[in-house]
Design a protein around this motif. Structure first.
Motif, PDB file in Angstrom:
ATOM      1  N   ALA A 179       1.059  -1.009  -0.176  1.00 48.32           N
ATOM      2  CA  ALA A 179      -0.249  -0.168   0.027  1.00 48.32           C
ATOM      3  C   ALA A 179       0.932   1.733  -0.152  1.00 48.32           C
ATOM      4  O   ALA A 179       0.606   2.403  -0.709  1.00 48.32           O
ATOM      5  CB  ALA A 179      -1.214   0.501   1.395  1.00 48.32           C
TER       6      ALA A 179
ATOM      7  N   ALA B 258      -6.216  -3.311   0.882  1.00 42.46           N
ATOM      8  CA  ALA B 258      -7.421  -3.248   0.547  1.00 42.46           C
ATOM      9  C   ALA B 258      -7.665  -2.121   2.482  1.00 42.46           C
ATOM     10  O   ALA B 258      -8.388  -1.100   1.519  1.00 42.46           O
ATOM     11  CB  ALA B 258      -8.558  -3.826   0.496  1.00 42.46           C
TER      12      ALA B 258
ATOM     13  N   ALA C 218      -7.044   1.274   1.016  1.00 48.27           N
ATOM     14  CA  ALA C 218      -7.548   1.791  -0.488  1.00 48.27           C
ATOM     15  C   ALA C 218      -8.033   3.249  -0.707  1.00 48.27           C
ATOM     16  O   ALA C 218      -7.661   3.967  -1.591  1.00 48.27           O
ATOM     17  CB  ALA C 218      -8.611   0.686  -0.704  1.00 48.27           C
TER      18      ALA C 218
ATOM     19  N   SER D 267      -6.056   5.885  -2.902  1.00 47.40           N
ATOM     20  CA  SER D 267      -6.764   6.686  -4.096  1.00 47.40           C
ATOM     21  C   SER D 267      -6.813   8.419  -3.310  1.00 47.40           C
ATOM     22  O   SER D 267      -6.452   9.358  -4.560  1.00 47.40           O
ATOM     23  CB  SER D 267      -8.031   6.532  -3.686  1.00 47.40           C
ATOM     24  OG  SER D 267      -8.828   6.732  -2.191  1.00 47.40           O
TER      25      SER D 267
ATOM     26  N   GLN E  67     -13.280  -1.933  -2.109  1.00 46.27           N
ATOM     27  CA  GLN E  67     -11.699  -2.229  -2.127  1.00 46.27           C
ATOM     28  C   GLN E  67     -12.689  -2.351  -3.619  1.00 46.27           C
ATOM     29  O   GLN E  67     -10.947  -1.080  -4.141  1.00 46.27           O
ATOM     30  CB  GLN E  67     -11.167  -3.030  -1.706  1.00 46.27           C
ATOM     31  CG  GLN E  67     -11.771  -4.761  -2.269  1.00 46.27           C
ATOM     32  CD  GLN E  67     -10.783  -6.066  -1.714  1.00 46.27           C
ATOM     33  OE1 GLN E  67     -10.024  -5.899  -1.793  1.00 46.27           O
ATOM     34  NE2 GLN E  67     -10.683  -6.598  -0.560  1.00 46.27           N
TER      35      GLN E  67
ATOM     36  N   SER F  27      -9.874   0.384  -6.154  1.00 46.41           N
ATOM     37  CA  SER F  27      -9.233  -0.396  -7.119  1.00 46.41           C
ATOM     38  C   SER F  27      -9.114  -0.489  -8.025  1.00 46.41           C
ATOM     39  O   SER F  27      -8.089   0.227  -8.524  1.00 46.41           O
ATOM     40  CB  SER F  27      -8.819  -1.832  -6.511  1.00 46.41           C
ATOM     41  OG  SER F  27      -9.829  -2.652  -7.163  1.00 46.41           O
TER      42      SER F  27
ATOM     43  N   THR G 166      -7.974   3.801  -9.194  1.00 44.86           N
ATOM     44  CA  THR G 166      -6.626   3.295  -8.688  1.00 44.86           C
ATOM     45  C   THR G 166      -5.651   2.994  -9.869  1.00 44.86           C
ATOM     46  O   THR G 166      -4.873   3.721 -10.575  1.00 44.86           O
ATOM     47  CB  THR G 166      -5.870   2.915  -7.513  1.00 44.86           C
ATOM     48  OG1 THR G 166      -6.916   3.897  -6.513  1.00 44.86           O
ATOM     49  CG2 THR G 166      -4.684   3.339  -7.836  1.00 44.86           C
TER      50      THR G 166
ATOM     51  N   TYR H 183      -8.189  -6.635  -4.606  1.00 47.25           N
ATOM     52  CA  TYR H 183      -8.082  -5.229  -4.826  1.00 47.25           C
ATOM     53  C   TYR H 183      -7.052  -5.568  -6.061  1.00 47.25           C
ATOM     54  O   TYR H 183      -6.545  -4.902  -6.596  1.00 47.25           O
ATOM     55  CB  TYR H 183      -7.661  -4.707  -3.609  1.00 47.25           C
ATOM     56  CG  TYR H 183      -6.606  -3.587  -3.869  1.00 47.25           C
ATOM     57  CD1 TYR H 183      -7.817  -2.784  -3.195  1.00 47.25           C
ATOM     58  CD2 TYR H 183      -5.380  -3.070  -4.308  1.00 47.25           C
ATOM     59  CE1 TYR H 183      -7.457  -1.041  -3.345  1.00 47.25           C
ATOM     60  CE2 TYR H 183      -5.230  -1.911  -4.494  1.00 47.25           C
ATOM     61  CZ  TYR H 183      -5.534  -0.241  -4.328  1.00 47.25           C
ATOM     62  OH  TYR H 183      -5.426   0.731  -3.938  1.00 47.25           O
ATOM     63  N   PRO H 184      -5.870  -6.097  -5.213  1.00 51.74           N
ATOM     64  CA  PRO H 184      -5.161  -6.073  -7.130  1.00 51.74           C
ATOM     65  C   PRO H 184      -5.394  -6.520  -8.385  1.00 51.74           C
ATOM     66  O   PRO H 184      -4.837  -6.293  -9.412  1.00 51.74           O
ATOM     67  CB  PRO H 184      -4.045  -7.439  -6.465  1.00 51.74           C
ATOM     68  CG  PRO H 184      -4.487  -7.880  -5.052  1.00 51.74           C
ATOM     69  CD  PRO H 184      -5.493  -7.006  -4.999  1.00 51.74           C
TER      70      PRO H 184
ATOM     71  N   LEU I 100      -7.476  -3.654 -10.140  1.00 53.00           N
ATOM     72  CA  LEU I 100      -6.613  -2.488  -9.982  1.00 53.00           C
ATOM     73  C   LEU I 100      -5.912  -2.953 -11.490  1.00 53.00           C
ATOM     74  O   LEU I 100      -5.384  -2.250 -12.166  1.00 53.00           O
ATOM     75  CB  LEU I 100      -5.563  -1.922  -8.476  1.00 53.00           C
ATOM     76  CG  LEU I 100      -4.145  -1.522  -9.037  1.00 53.00           C
ATOM     77  CD1 LEU I 100      -3.506  -0.517  -7.401  1.00 53.00           C
ATOM     78  CD2 LEU I 100      -2.737  -2.058 -10.091  1.00 53.00           C
TER      79      LEU I 100
END
Length: 547
Positions: free
Chosen positions: A90, A254, A257, A261, A405, A409, A412, A486-487, A490
């Protein structure tokens, strides 16, 4: 139109000034609150950011989050390792995503306009504002619990107030009264300008860790110096344990997050872009590690003291005054620790939630809303959403941490692709503040359909898992896939947005290997801009103006 209405409208309209201090026309996308931060307000140094992250992570919610892994069967050290690993990732993402804020001194809502369009940026701005408001409500609940422990230590009769809130609430009726008092205290501190809060950041670090370390020393002593849970083994095995570790590793990511952002909102106050790097990549995960260790030691000690794992340190603190434990010594200790936690929670709510929400709300309607007005709107809405239902149990809190999240994500991923790969660090700042039909951020009537397409595609794979978190039945595979939401969100958003811009290139996008970021950026309405320009040689003036 009645004159009284016109008078009210004029009174509510935001007043903006130019570099000479004269009033300038109010624009639909522009006011002084969301303009690039002026030079006199760029006061945060690398030391400030190092202390800031130790201060930002110094809150009760991180003590909660650090110990929830133990409630799912992990050992204390496994829970700590998961939290640290996720927070290190993060911190790296914050450093990258906040770069535009550090260079151009613009907040997150304005940065979104480069990717989503002038009007399209309202959606990610609204999305992030909602999350900040919810988190502000969560911090207010924790502040109310801290204040209740403080008052309970002073006035024993407060525990005799009949509870009418029910089992689904994290707050009793007595704590709800504390919620109102704490909320008013929080609102009182919102009048302080953000650049002048540096000293409060330093004070908060000392106060919080003094209280947390005092509690650790006390509860470890009550557990005879060696809590059994510190040496206990994991209660989950094999494949199940691997998935639990995966869940809490990415939960550590997460749960940050909103930090990732809103990185531009915080980095816009830096003196120079390099000042934020150590704070983001080093100080943030280290501070998170320290809080995780403290939170898990406290939770582990609770099992030795009371025979059960108490994941909420405030509940633990209050139980230390139950029955025969309500002695003058215990009361004094609980009062000082609760006071430290109350103070730190106030400024956690401001730095982590009020500032991002204020920037977002001001950008939603710049003609009538400033960042400071946004602070108070956030405060009112965070009360209205009844956040005391989010913290009733550890499972509810974990679901809350992981549920939002997927939306942030994707945003971002789009911002990172746009700034680093497509625009190579160059933003036309004046064009971000006008809805000129010929502007490079106009796209299709103010909406970049490529960004929205990437957003929808990135969110779609995680929707089923999100619904499962909200109570809808789903297979085990869907539940586990959501652990890496999350990943996944993204990376999908990053790839789809890049592909869409490659195939359907918008105005202003020229793929190049040349890094186009300016060495120094000055806002056209910054009164100090002319002073600096006049103090340098003519060739350097041209460079500054055109970059």
């Amino acid at each position: 139109m009645p004159s009284s209405f016109l008078t009210l409208r004029d009174a509510l309209q935001v007043k903006s000034v130019d570099q000479d201090g004269n009033l300038r026309p109010v624009e639909a996308l522009d006011n002084d609150s969301i303009r690039p931060t002026r030079a006199k307000e760029r006061t945060w140094t690398s030391v400030t950011y190092m202390f800031f992250w130790f201060s930002a992570t110094a809150n009760v919610s991180n003590l909660y989050a650090a110990s929830t892994g133990m409630t799912m069967g992990l050992t204390m050290w496994e829970s700590i390792a998961c939290a640290f690993g996720g927070q290190f990732l993060a911190g790296c993402l914050m450093a990258f995503n906040g770069r535009a804020g550090a260079v151009y001194r613009i907040p997150f809502p304005v940065l979104c306009r480069a990717s989503f369009g002038h009007w399209g940026a309202l959606w990610p701005t609204f999305n992030r504002a909602v999350m900040s408001i919810v988190w502000n409500g969560v911090n207010t609940v924790q502040g109310a619990q801290c204040l209740y422990v403080l008052l309970h230590a002073i006035f024993p009769s407060i525990e005799n107030i009949p509870d009418k809130m029910g089992a689904k609430s994290a707050l009793t009726s007595a704590q709800m009264m504390c919620f109102l008092v704490y909320w008013l205290i929080n609102c009182a501190f919102l009048v302080i300008p953000v650049p002048k809060m540096k000293s409060l950041v330093y004070v908060k670090v000392f106060v919080y860790y003094a209280g947390a370390l005092a509690m650790v020393g006390w509860v470890v002593a009550l557990a005879n110096g060696s809590p059994e849970a510190l040496r206990s083994s994991s209660t989950v095995r094999g494949e199940e344990k691997s998935w639990v570790i995966c869940r809490f590793f990415f939960l550590g990511l997460a749960s940050c997050a909103t930090f990732i952002s809103n990185a531009a909102d915080l980095q816009r106050y830096t003196r120079k872009p390099s000042d934020v790097i150590l704070g983001q990549i080093v100080s943030f995960p280290l501070s998170g590690l320290l809080v995780a260790v403290l939170g898990n030691i406290i939770a582990a000690s609770s099992k030795s003291v009371f025979g059960e794992l108490i994941w909420n340190p405030l509940v633990f603190l209050d139980k230390l005054m139950a029955g025969e434990r309500y002695t003058s010594g215990n009361r004094a200790a609980c009062a000082f620790i609760a006071l430290a936690f109350t103070y730190s929670t106030v400024f956690s709510a401001i730095f982590e939630n009020s500032i991002p929400a204020g920037n977002d709300i001001a950008a939603l309607w710049p003609r009538y809303l400033t960042v400071k007005r946004g602070f108070f709107i956030c405060a009112v809405l965070s009360y209205a959403i009844c956040p005391w239902y989010l913290l009733a149990t550890a499972s509810v809190f974990v679901n809350f941490l992981s549920s939002y999240q997927i939306f942030l994500s994707a945003i971002t991923g789009i911002l990172l692709c746009d700034y680093y790969v497509l625009r190579r660090g160059y933003l036309d700042i004046p064009s971000l503040y006008t809805a000129n039909p010929d502007g490079i951020y106009r796209f299709y009537r103010g909406f970049n359909l490529r960004a929205f397409g990437a957003y929808v595609i990135a969110v779609a794979p995680n929707v089923y898992g999100f619904l499962h978190q909200m109570g809808v039945k789903a297979p085990t595979g869907i539940d586990r896939f959501y652990f890496v939401a999350y990943p996944v969100g993204l990376l999908i958003a990053f790839a789809i947005f890049f592909l869409a811009c490659l195939l359907w290139a918008p105005k202003g996008i020229e793929l190049s290997t040349e890094w186009r970021e300016p060495k120094d950026y000055w806002d056209e309405y910054d009164p100090d801009r002319e002073v600096v320009i006049q103090s340098v040689e003519v060739p350097e003036v041209v460079e500054i103006v055109h970059e």
